[in-house]
Design a protein around this motif. Sequence first.
Motif, PDB file in Angstrom:
ATOM      1  N   LEU A   1       0.831  -1.208   0.000  1.00 19.34           N
ATOM      2  CA  LEU A   1       0.000   0.000   0.000  1.00 19.34           C
ATOM      3  C   LEU A   1       0.862   1.253   0.000  1.00 19.34           C
ATOM      4  O   LEU A   1       1.873   1.337   0.701  1.00 19.34           O
ATOM      5  N   GLY A   2       0.432   2.225  -0.791  1.00 16.47           N
ATOM      6  CA  GLY A   2       1.156   3.474  -0.874  1.00 16.47           C
ATOM      7  C   GLY A   2       1.798   3.647  -2.245  1.00 16.47           C
ATOM      8  O   GLY A   2       1.647   2.814  -3.136  1.00 16.47           O
ATOM      9  N   GLY A   3       2.510   4.736  -2.421  1.00 18.46           N
ATOM     10  CA  GLY A   3       3.187   4.973  -3.693  1.00 18.46           C
ATOM     11  C   GLY A   3       2.308   5.692  -4.690  1.00 18.46           C
ATOM     12  O   GLY A   3       1.218   6.143  -4.379  1.00 18.46           O
ATOM     13  N   GLY A   4       2.799   5.792  -5.925  1.00 16.04           N
ATOM     14  CA  GLY A   4       2.088   6.501  -6.970  1.00 16.04           C
ATOM     15  C   GLY A   4       1.034   5.632  -7.624  1.00 16.04           C
ATOM     16  O   GLY A   4       0.677   4.566  -7.130  1.00 16.04           O
ATOM     17  N   THR A   5       0.537   6.105  -8.775  1.00 14.58           N
ATOM     18  CA  THR A   5      -0.538   5.398  -9.469  1.00 14.58           C
ATOM     19  C   THR A   5      -0.313   5.510 -10.976  1.00 14.58           C
ATOM     20  O   THR A   5      -0.175   6.620 -11.495  1.00 14.58           O
ATOM     21  N   ASP A   6      -0.287   4.362 -11.656  1.00 12.58           N
ATOM     22  CA  ASP A   6      -0.182   4.350 -13.121  1.00 12.58           C
ATOM     23  C   ASP A   6      -1.251   3.396 -13.653  1.00 12.58           C
ATOM     24  O   ASP A   6      -0.997   2.214 -13.885  1.00 12.58           O
ATOM     25  N   ILE A   7      -2.463   3.928 -13.791  1.00  9.98           N
ATOM     26  CA  ILE A   7      -3.587   3.100 -14.240  1.00  9.98           C
ATOM     27  C   ILE A   7      -3.360   2.619 -15.662  1.00  9.98           C
ATOM     28  O   ILE A   7      -3.670   1.479 -16.009  1.00  9.98           O
ATOM     29  N   ASN A   8      -2.796   3.493 -16.504  1.00 13.17           N
ATOM     30  CA  ASN A   8      -2.571   3.128 -17.906  1.00 13.17           C
ATOM     31  C   ASN A   8      -1.690   1.892 -18.021  1.00 13.17           C
ATOM     32  O   ASN A   8      -1.980   0.974 -18.790  1.00 13.17           O
TER      33      ASN A   8
ATOM     34  N   GLY B   1      -1.451   8.866 -12.503  1.00 12.64           N
ATOM     35  CA  GLY B   1      -0.119   9.448 -12.620  1.00 12.64           C
ATOM     36  C   GLY B   1       0.531   9.092 -13.935  1.00 12.64           C
ATOM     37  O   GLY B   1       1.629   9.564 -14.248  1.00 12.64           O
ATOM     38  N   GLY B   2      -0.129   8.227 -14.722  1.00 14.91           N
ATOM     39  CA  GLY B   2       0.411   7.839 -16.012  1.00 14.91           C
ATOM     40  C   GLY B   2      -0.128   8.720 -17.125  1.00 14.91           C
ATOM     41  O   GLY B   2      -0.361   9.913 -16.936  1.00 14.91           O
ATOM     42  N   ILE B   3      -0.339   8.116 -18.279  1.00 16.03           N
ATOM     43  CA  ILE B   3      -0.764   8.872 -19.449  1.00 16.03           C
ATOM     44  C   ILE B   3      -2.277   8.785 -19.571  1.00 16.03           C
ATOM     45  O   ILE B   3      -2.833   7.742 -19.935  1.00 16.03           O
ATOM     46  N   ARG B   4      -2.965   9.890 -19.286  1.00 18.19           N
ATOM     47  CA  ARG B   4      -4.430   9.888 -19.205  1.00 18.19           C
ATOM     48  C   ARG B   4      -5.073   9.472 -20.517  1.00 18.19           C
ATOM     49  O   ARG B   4      -5.961   8.618 -20.547  1.00 18.19           O
TER      50      ARG B   4
ATOM     51  N   GLU C   1      -3.975   7.786 -23.042  1.00 19.07           N
ATOM     52  CA  GLU C   1      -3.764   6.368 -23.372  1.00 19.07           C
ATOM     53  C   GLU C   1      -4.646   5.472 -22.505  1.00 19.07           C
ATOM     54  O   GLU C   1      -5.166   4.464 -22.977  1.00 19.07           O
ATOM     55  N   MET C   2      -4.809   5.847 -21.245  1.00 18.10           N
ATOM     56  CA  MET C   2      -5.679   5.074 -20.365  1.00 18.10           C
ATOM     57  C   MET C   2      -7.093   5.014 -20.939  1.00 18.10           C
ATOM     58  O   MET C   2      -7.710   3.939 -21.024  1.00 18.10           O
ATOM     59  N   LEU C   3      -7.614   6.168 -21.341  1.00 14.81           N
ATOM     60  CA  LEU C   3      -8.973   6.209 -21.873  1.00 14.81           C
ATOM     61  C   LEU C   3      -9.071   5.458 -23.198  1.00 14.81           C
ATOM     62  O   LEU C   3     -10.075   4.781 -23.465  1.00 14.81           O
ATOM     63  N   LYS C   4      -8.035   5.544 -24.025  1.00 13.39           N
ATOM     64  CA  LYS C   4      -8.029   4.812 -25.292  1.00 13.39           C
ATOM     65  C   LYS C   4      -8.058   3.306 -25.050  1.00 13.39           C
ATOM     66  O   LYS C   4      -8.698   2.553 -25.785  1.00 13.39           O
ATOM     67  N   ARG C   5      -7.358   2.858 -24.019  1.00 13.98           N
ATOM     68  CA  ARG C   5      -7.343   1.413 -23.713  1.00 13.98           C
ATOM     69  C   ARG C   5      -8.734   0.946 -23.284  1.00 13.98           C
ATOM     70  O   ARG C   5      -9.191  -0.127 -23.687  1.00 13.98           O
ATOM     71  N   VAL C   6      -9.379   1.744 -22.443  1.00 13.34           N
ATOM     72  CA  VAL C   6     -10.734   1.373 -22.019  1.00 13.34           C
ATOM     73  C   VAL C   6     -11.660   1.318 -23.229  1.00 13.34           C
ATOM     74  O   VAL C   6     -12.448   0.374 -23.389  1.00 13.34           O
ATOM     75  N   ALA C   7     -11.568   2.326 -24.089  1.00 13.39           N
ATOM     76  CA  ALA C   7     -12.410   2.350 -25.286  1.00 13.39           C
ATOM     77  C   ALA C   7     -12.138   1.146 -26.179  1.00 13.39           C
ATOM     78  O   ALA C   7     -13.075   0.532 -26.722  1.00 13.39           O
ATOM     79  N   ALA C   8     -10.864   0.786 -26.332  1.00 15.14           N
ATOM     80  CA  ALA C   8     -10.509  -0.352 -27.182  1.00 15.14           C
ATOM     81  C   ALA C   8     -11.031  -1.661 -26.598  1.00 15.14           C
ATOM     82  O   ALA C   8     -11.538  -2.528 -27.329  1.00 15.14           O
TER      83      ALA C   8
END
Length: 394
Positions: free
Chosen positions: A282-289, A316-319, A321-328
């Motif tokens: 637990l803890g640290g940054g976040t890179d959902i992408n 904390g990652g590339i917003r 790209e994250m949304l494009k992945r969900v769409a794909a």
Amino acid sequence: MDDAERLRRWRMVLGADGADSNAPALTGRDAAMDSALSALYGEGEGKRPAGRGSGGRSAGLGASAPSVARWLGDIRTYFPSSVVQVMQRDAIDRLGLAALLMEPEMLEAVEPDVHLVGTLLSLNKAMPETTKETARTVVRKVVEDLERRLESRTRATLSGALDRSARVSRPRHRDIDWGRTVRANLKNYLTIPGPDGTTTGTVVPERLIGYGRAARSLNKDVVLCIDQSGSMAASVVYASVFGAVLASVRGITTRLVVFDTAVVDLTDQLDDPVDVLFGTQLGGGTDINRALAYCQSRITRPADTVVVLISDLYEGGIRDEMLKRVAAMKASGVQFVTLLALSDEGAPAYDHEHAAALGALGAPAFACTPDLFPDVMAAAIQKRPLPLPDGGPG
């Protein structure tokens, strides 16, 4: 209630400094309860807090492990379990007692709950070896309690969803879907005259439609993608337990992925949720992408896959790209579910812009209680609208 009892209760609520001068002196059990409350919440501001997060008040536990252990024993004696858990969390937050939880004697004195497990997991890397076994015992007690409460309903709900996701045209009587059967045979509606001159309407079921039985082979793939940032501690605990339960349901293959700025696949530990929890950090940054990229790479049957992202969406990652992945993923047939939290506390602080963007893609973000989670999963498996709490996103 007479005046004396009313004054006694107000005295217990307000503390010595906040109570009326006519309040009776406390004795016996009342005095002991008052002492336990005063040690944590102090006596300087006129009234005691009703819940967590009330600061700015001196407290009297000190930093002594023996005195804290005695206090923990006192509150378990005088207060119900639900109140004990709140007071423990307040003590950890207000008095900085997290370090004392790394002592086995302290852990043996606490009342285990989901939030305590989250605190222990956040201390896992700093915890001495002499304490880790006691910590695992505390965590296992909470996990086993959650499994007892959540497993039977989850298995029943999801098994029913798997059975009813298929349709057959020659069902057994107990497997007939009467609603679909009636709708399919409305053209065969007949009016039958009775001997007394009245008429009776009936539908002749020329074609029966029924539920298929669950196949022995795998029917659905479920990917749980869990944000392990510090604010998601309770969600990590519940998601790990649900992951183990899902993995035991015939017809579902489950993958469990946790992430911060790195991605860890804990699928091979799903047979023991305690191992899963101690595999988190637990803890640290976040890179959902990055996490979604990993999950996307493991999908082999998009039309039969449900991806559940559990995160407060502070990316904390590339917003983009994250949304494009969900769409794909959605375009390929994946059922995508976004949970801002999986806990009893409701929606935490979260990124509203990202939540709105996901909602526009058909993946509304909302907080989910453990009781609602089986219904959410059943709806996703059956590809029907999700049972959003209060009719909309959290």
